[in-house]
Design a protein around this motif. Structure first.
Motif, mmCIF file in Angstrom:
data_model
loop_
_atom_site.group_PDB
_atom_site.id
_atom_site.type_symbol
_atom_site.label_atom_id
_atom_site.label_comp_id
_atom_site.label_asym_id
_atom_site.label_seq_id
_atom_site.Cartn_x
_atom_site.Cartn_y
_atom_site.Cartn_z
ATOM 1 N N SER A 46 0.852 -1.192 0.000
ATOM 2 C CA SER A 46 0.000 0.000 0.000
ATOM 3 C C SER A 46 0.886 1.240 0.000
ATOM 4 O O SER A 46 2.056 1.183 0.362
ATOM 5 C CB SER A 46 -0.873 0.006 1.256
ATOM 6 N N SER A 47 0.315 2.352 -0.410
ATOM 7 C CA SER A 47 1.139 3.554 -0.467
ATOM 8 C C SER A 47 1.478 4.044 0.940
ATOM 9 O O SER A 47 2.497 4.691 1.140
ATOM 10 C CB SER A 47 0.441 4.648 -1.273
ATOM 11 N N LYS A 48 0.632 3.694 1.915
ATOM 12 C CA LYS A 48 0.958 4.099 3.283
ATOM 13 C C LYS A 48 2.176 3.329 3.811
ATOM 14 O O LYS A 48 3.094 3.925 4.376
ATOM 15 C CB LYS A 48 -0.237 3.841 4.209
ATOM 16 N N ILE A 49 2.183 2.041 3.619
ATOM 17 C CA ILE A 49 3.242 1.193 4.190
ATOM 18 C C ILE A 49 4.494 1.155 3.316
ATOM 19 O O ILE A 49 5.609 1.255 3.818
ATOM 20 C CB ILE A 49 2.710 -0.252 4.391
ATOM 21 N N ALA A 50 4.292 1.019 2.029
ATOM 22 C CA ALA A 50 5.446 0.790 1.149
ATOM 23 C C ALA A 50 5.860 2.038 0.379
ATOM 24 O O ALA A 50 6.281 1.954 -0.766
ATOM 25 C CB ALA A 50 5.152 -0.369 0.197
ATOM 26 N N SER A 51 5.769 3.186 1.009
ATOM 27 C CA SER A 51 6.270 4.404 0.351
ATOM 28 C C SER A 51 7.798 4.329 0.284
ATOM 29 O O SER A 51 8.435 3.691 1.121
ATOM 30 C CB SER A 51 5.856 5.644 1.134
ATOM 31 N N ARG A 52 8.353 4.974 -0.706
ATOM 32 C CA ARG A 52 9.809 4.910 -0.842
ATOM 33 C C ARG A 52 10.520 5.438 0.390
ATOM 34 O O ARG A 52 11.526 4.879 0.829
ATOM 35 C CB ARG A 52 10.279 5.689 -2.073
ATOM 36 N N ASN A 53 10.027 6.525 0.951
ATOM 37 C CA ASN A 53 10.675 7.071 2.150
ATOM 38 C C ASN A 53 10.722 6.051 3.276
ATOM 39 O O ASN A 53 11.748 5.860 3.920
ATOM 40 C CB ASN A 53 9.941 8.323 2.643
ATOM 41 N N LYS A 54 9.595 5.402 3.490
ATOM 42 C CA LYS A 54 9.538 4.459 4.613
ATOM 43 C C LYS A 54 10.380 3.223 4.334
ATOM 44 O O LYS A 54 11.090 2.736 5.211
ATOM 45 C CB LYS A 54 8.085 4.100 4.923
ATOM 46 N N ILE A 55 10.322 2.740 3.118
ATOM 47 C CA ILE A 55 11.167 1.590 2.774
ATOM 48 C C ILE A 55 12.637 1.936 2.964
ATOM 49 O O ILE A 55 13.414 1.136 3.473
ATOM 50 C CB ILE A 55 10.914 1.146 1.318
ATOM 51 N N ALA A 56 12.988 3.136 2.578
ATOM 52 C CA ALA A 56 14.389 3.551 2.731
ATOM 53 C C ALA A 56 14.823 3.447 4.195
ATOM 54 O O ALA A 56 15.952 3.045 4.494
ATOM 55 C CB ALA A 56 14.578 4.972 2.225
#
Lengths: 214, 214
Positions: A107-117
DNA sequence: TTTTGTATTGAATAATCATTCAATATGGGT
DNA sequence: ACCCATATTGAATGATTATTCAATACAAAA
């Protein structure tokens, strides 16, 4: 003339303002880690992005390390809350639940690039491994065992016996880690849609008769 | 009395000694990155482990960044050489080739914890992303397309049509990335044997009749 | 032996940053 | 109007570390 006026403290807003500054700093930390990397994230940059003074950031979080770990903790809690809801939702059957899990993981909430980083940075920085384990190991283990239990039900319902629940869940979890990493490098190719599709196809291939794995 | 005698230069050994010092520093860098992380790898530590002076390490590699990238280049070449041999080996049929590829990806030479730590460090450190792409992108692309081609042959031979070659190879590559990451955290659980088994089982499930995917 | 060129050292330099803390601003109570 | 408690600032400090470079060691040439 007062060029840099100190922030006004308002007792009625005290709790809220605490939260606001606290969360502003955490958000700024996540952004900064994503943009500069864990190693090059300085308190000065985070403070600037959060629009507070450098001294304040340090004062609030006691140390840089604590600020970084608080950001990891925030993501870890956010993630846990989202998958916990899915496992606790009694309206879902096993297939519906797995689909929700996949959709949540990309999902865009969980798997945003910022958060994945941020996740990937903490995974890979040896220095933080003990802290990572303290903050996340428990939840990782629960997630992993819930997945396995879920797939056990699914195997039972579908008479799938060749792949064990353990194998399927380990494969799923590795794929998610691998795809998250790839999202960082090439978000064009590894779009959320692509990742979800790839994983659903994996399940579709195992549970051939199940129409819902698109 | 000479406590720290300078190294003796021997013209006959010059080339070799160049290599030796060069490689000693690269090995020391890999070890240090694995032990301390990319961020906390200092020239002083690497030089100490390689048993040369700090000034020498810098002199030889011009800069710390160049030393780090040379280590990545070394791993990248080593990896490429190993899979290239497999793709070029005319004695292998598609199944044999894939099995060799899997075994290579989790061989003790390629998938040692130290080396994985270096890969993962470079993956995740934003600062190095452009350099990573310069050094590895080409080879990553070749590897990826060779895999896809290989699976195309395999699908053709086995009449497997549900999963496309692209899907199978993307799934394989993501799994490898994910499992490598997990080897770092928990090498006990994610042993090479476990990882290879998991992946072979994935293929066995697709190519049901093929006995060689154990 | 003396000279020369190369390999190597290690101490000095300069930059970057986390952390500290004294100073300041503010609003409420008196 | 004044004092007090709390919030916030920003400059100073000290630690770490990449990089530079003058000094040294040695081997080969002369």
């Amino acid at each position: 003339m007062n060029i840099n006026p100190k922030k006004i403290s308002n007792p009625q807003l005290k709790e809220q303002e605490f939260s606001i500054n606290h969360q502003k700093l955490i958000d700024a930390t996540i952004e900064t880690i994503a943009k500069r990397g864990l190693a090059d994230t300085t308190i000065a940059q985070v403070a600037k992005k959060a629009m507070v003074s450098q001294g304040y950031a340090n004062f609030r979080f006691k140390s840089k390390e604590n600020l970084l770990l608080s950001s990891l903790k925030f993501l870890s809690d956010e993630y846990k809350n989202s998958w916990q809801k899915i496992f606790e939702d009694n309206n879902l059957d096993p297939v519906g639940r797995i689909i929700k899990i996949i959709e949540n993981d990309f999902s865009s909430k969980i798997a945003s690039r910022n958060k994945i980083a941020v996740w990937v940075s903490f995974y890979s920085e040896v220095k933080f491994r003990p802290s990572y384990l303290t903050i996340c190991q428990k939840q990782d283990e629960i997630y992993s065992s819930q997945m396995e239990k879920l797939i056990k039900e699914l195997n039972f319902l579908t008479d799938q016996t060749f792949l064990t629940p353990r194998e399927i869940s380990e494969t799923y979890l590795s794929m998610v880690d691998g795809l998250w990493q790839r999202i960082l490098f090439d978000p064009k190719i590894y779009s959320h849609v692509f990742c979800k599709g790839l994983i659903k196809k994996y399940f579709k291939n195992i549970y051939t008769d199940e129409k819902r794995f698109v």
